[in-house]
Motif scaffolding. Structure first.
Motif, PDB file in Angstrom:
ATOM      1  N   ILE A 126       0.853  -1.204   0.000  1.00  0.00           N
ATOM      2  CA  ILE A 126       0.000   0.000   0.000  1.00  0.00           C
ATOM      3  C   ILE A 126       0.886   1.251   0.000  1.00  0.00           C
ATOM      4  O   ILE A 126       0.656   2.198  -0.752  1.00  0.00           O
ATOM      5  CB  ILE A 126      -0.958  -0.005   1.215  1.00  0.00           C
ATOM      6  N   THR A 127       1.950   1.218   0.821  1.00  0.00           N
ATOM      7  CA  THR A 127       2.888   2.357   0.858  1.00  0.00           C
ATOM      8  C   THR A 127       3.565   2.510  -0.507  1.00  0.00           C
ATOM      9  O   THR A 127       3.657   3.619  -1.043  1.00  0.00           O
ATOM     10  CB  THR A 127       3.960   2.137   1.950  1.00  0.00           C
ATOM     11  N   ASN A 128       4.015   1.375  -1.066  1.00  0.00           N
ATOM     12  CA  ASN A 128       4.665   1.422  -2.387  1.00  0.00           C
ATOM     13  C   ASN A 128       3.716   1.978  -3.445  1.00  0.00           C
ATOM     14  O   ASN A 128       4.128   2.757  -4.302  1.00  0.00           O
ATOM     15  CB  ASN A 128       5.113   0.014  -2.813  1.00  0.00           C
ATOM     16  N   PHE A 129       2.444   1.550  -3.357  1.00  0.00           N
ATOM     17  CA  PHE A 129       1.442   2.031  -4.312  1.00  0.00           C
ATOM     18  C   PHE A 129       1.316   3.552  -4.208  1.00  0.00           C
ATOM     19  O   PHE A 129       1.282   4.251  -5.221  1.00  0.00           O
ATOM     20  CB  PHE A 129       0.092   1.344  -4.044  1.00  0.00           C
ATOM     21  N   ASP A 169      -6.899  17.705 -10.844  1.00  0.00           N
ATOM     22  CA  ASP A 169      -6.763  16.238 -10.732  1.00  0.00           C
ATOM     23  C   ASP A 169      -5.363  15.837 -10.258  1.00  0.00           C
ATOM     24  O   ASP A 169      -5.209  14.900  -9.482  1.00  0.00           O
ATOM     25  CB  ASP A 169      -7.042  15.566 -12.086  1.00  0.00           C
ATOM     26  N   ASP A 170      -4.353  16.548 -10.784  1.00  0.00           N
ATOM     27  CA  ASP A 170      -2.966  16.250 -10.385  1.00  0.00           C
ATOM     28  C   ASP A 170      -2.774  16.482  -8.881  1.00  0.00           C
ATOM     29  O   ASP A 170      -2.182  15.658  -8.188  1.00  0.00           O
ATOM     30  CB  ASP A 170      -1.968  17.117 -11.166  1.00  0.00           C
ATOM     31  N   ILE A 171      -3.297  17.621  -8.424  1.00  0.00           N
ATOM     32  CA  ILE A 171      -3.162  17.962  -6.996  1.00  0.00           C
ATOM     33  C   ILE A 171      -3.895  16.915  -6.146  1.00  0.00           C
ATOM     34  O   ILE A 171      -3.374  16.433  -5.144  1.00  0.00           O
ATOM     35  CB  ILE A 171      -3.700  19.391  -6.719  1.00  0.00           C
ATOM     36  N   LEU A 172      -5.094  16.527  -6.624  1.00  0.00           N
ATOM     37  CA  LEU A 172      -5.887  15.519  -5.909  1.00  0.00           C
ATOM     38  C   LEU A 172      -5.132  14.183  -5.862  1.00  0.00           C
ATOM     39  O   LEU A 172      -5.086  13.512  -4.825  1.00  0.00           O
ATOM     40  CB  LEU A 172      -7.239  15.340  -6.597  1.00  0.00           C
ATOM     41  N   SER A 173      -4.509  13.809  -6.999  1.00  0.00           N
ATOM     42  CA  SER A 173      -3.735  12.557  -7.052  1.00  0.00           C
ATOM     43  C   SER A 173      -2.575  12.583  -6.067  1.00  0.00           C
ATOM     44  O   SER A 173      -2.293  11.583  -5.394  1.00  0.00           O
ATOM     45  CB  SER A 173      -3.165  12.324  -8.450  1.00  0.00           C
ATOM     46  N   ILE A 174      -1.897  13.741  -5.980  1.00  0.00           N
ATOM     47  CA  ILE A 174      -0.767  13.871  -5.050  1.00  0.00           C
ATOM     48  C   ILE A 174      -1.254  13.715  -3.606  1.00  0.00           C
ATOM     49  O   ILE A 174      -0.643  12.991  -2.813  1.00  0.00           O
ATOM     50  CB  ILE A 174      -0.036  15.227  -5.259  1.00  0.00           C
ATOM     51  N   VAL A 175      -2.396  14.357  -3.307  1.00  0.00           N
ATOM     52  CA  VAL A 175      -2.949  14.250  -1.940  1.00  0.00           C
ATOM     53  C   VAL A 175      -3.323  12.802  -1.641  1.00  0.00           C
ATOM     54  O   VAL A 175      -2.978  12.256  -0.579  1.00  0.00           O
ATOM     55  CB  VAL A 175      -4.169  15.200  -1.775  1.00  0.00           C
ATOM     56  N   ILE A 176      -4.004  12.145  -2.589  1.00  0.00           N
ATOM     57  CA  ILE A 176      -4.425  10.745  -2.391  1.00  0.00           C
ATOM     58  C   ILE A 176      -3.198   9.840  -2.220  1.00  0.00           C
ATOM     59  O   ILE A 176      -3.176   8.958  -1.360  1.00  0.00           O
ATOM     60  CB  ILE A 176      -5.324  10.272  -3.559  1.00  0.00           C
ATOM     61  N   ILE A 181       0.369   6.593   1.330  1.00  0.00           N
ATOM     62  CA  ILE A 181       1.687   6.374   1.951  1.00  0.00           C
ATOM     63  C   ILE A 181       1.552   6.348   3.477  1.00  0.00           C
ATOM     64  O   ILE A 181       2.036   5.431   4.142  1.00  0.00           O
ATOM     65  CB  ILE A 181       2.688   7.471   1.506  1.00  0.00           C
ATOM     66  N   VAL A 182       0.856   7.358   4.008  1.00  0.00           N
ATOM     67  CA  VAL A 182       0.724   7.454   5.475  1.00  0.00           C
ATOM     68  C   VAL A 182      -0.093   6.282   6.022  1.00  0.00           C
ATOM     69  O   VAL A 182       0.287   5.664   7.034  1.00  0.00           O
ATOM     70  CB  VAL A 182       0.099   8.821   5.875  1.00  0.00           C
ATOM     71  N   LEU A 187      -0.582   1.233   8.995  1.00  0.00           N
ATOM     72  CA  LEU A 187      -0.985  -0.179   9.005  1.00  0.00           C
ATOM     73  C   LEU A 187       0.218  -1.100   9.242  1.00  0.00           C
ATOM     74  O   LEU A 187       0.099  -2.117   9.924  1.00  0.00           O
ATOM     75  CB  LEU A 187      -1.692  -0.539   7.691  1.00  0.00           C
ATOM     76  N   ALA A 188       1.373  -0.720   8.678  1.00  0.00           N
ATOM     77  CA  ALA A 188       2.585  -1.535   8.891  1.00  0.00           C
ATOM     78  C   ALA A 188       2.970  -1.524  10.370  1.00  0.00           C
ATOM     79  O   ALA A 188       3.371  -2.548  10.930  1.00  0.00           O
ATOM     80  CB  ALA A 188       3.736  -1.009   8.042  1.00  0.00           C
TER      81      ALA A 188
END
Lengths: 201, 70
Positions: A126-129, A169-176, A181-182, A187-188
């Protein structure tokens, strides 16, 4: 009606199995389309005259509208061989990275389909994704600039363009991506604590 | 670790086998074996309570503290 744990597990496993197949199909179909695009632009003779004639109207519609004062629209089919090669190489690079990103997501759902919901492996994935989505979004922003440069390279001076486009959309993708990552990190950490608890008797 | 598990001593005193203890407190024989060898990070109060009840002893009868020599 409240769901029992086995029902919920069964649903998660079934849903994950479907997602695994959907991602696999998306990768296979997209891969085939990108391969066709490559063949059309880089080795048109390979496709044969009949298929080439059939594909040409659709591919002629593949044009790129550049923003700017004159609102330039460039058809991919009108580019020089060098421009085509550079353009297709860039599309290929992004596509391969997109496939890697989707494959990472697929691995997460493979773990879930096995019923392994709290494995450290899936949380790392999930972090890698998240990292891959972040890099992909930045690569797309950079590629837009490079595309505009490649596409207008053969135009006379004054008409060449270098476009820098950061959309909502780019900004939204970066936020998502950052959220993924977090969440992956959290979860790890939860999985590590769970594993430690299991060493208690 | 400075905490030493002396469960094997208590089991010998009560003439009870690990298998019997495991069955009575509801944990696996493997976990009793790990506990006896001290190869665990911790013990739950619930497990400790069950062991004390079955062996009729105090926690201090199965756990000892030996500080490390500096």
């Amino acid at each position: 009606m409240e769901q029992t744990l086995p029902d919920r597990m069964k649903r998660i496993r079934n849903f994950s199995t479907v997602i695994v197949w959907v991602i696999t199909l998306i990768v296979l179909i997209s891969g085939f389309l990108v391969l066709l695009l490559n063949l059309f632009f880089l080795a048109p003779d390979f496709l044969g005259p009949d298929l080439l004639a059939e594909l040409e109207p659709d591919l002629r519609e593949l044009s790129f509208d550049l923003e700017g004062e004159k609102g330039l629209s460039i058809s991919l089919i009108d580019l020089s061989q060098m421009q085509r090669t550079l353009f297709v190489a860039m599309i290929d690079g992004l596509t391969v990275f997109l496939f890697c990103t989707l494959w990472t997501l697929r691995r997460v759902f493979v773990e879930y389909s096995k019923g392994d919901l709290f494995s450290i492996v899936s949380f790392r994935m999930i972090t890698n994704f998240g990292w891959m989505v972040l890099v992909l979004t930045i690569a797309e922003i950079v590629s837009t600039t490079l595309q505009s440069m490649i596409l207008t390279w053969n135009l006379p001076a004054g008409q060449r363009q270098m476009e820098l486009d950061i959309s909502y959309d780019d900004i939204l993708s970066i936020v998502i991506a950052c959220v993924f990552i977090v969440i992956g990190w959290i979860l790890a950490e939860a999985a590590r604590i769970n594993a430690e608890n299991e060493t208690f008797i | 670790m400075p905490i030493i598990v002396t469960l094997d001593v208590m089991l010998a005193r009560r003439k009870m086998r690990s298998k019997e203890l495991a069955a009575k407190i509801g944990i696996t024989e493997q976990n009793v074996s790990l506990l006896k060898s001290g190869k665990v990070k911790g013990i739950r109060f619930e497990t400790l309570e069950s062991i004390c009840a079955v062996l009729d002893c105090q926690p201090s009868d199965i756990l000892e503290y030996h500080p490390k020599e500096q």
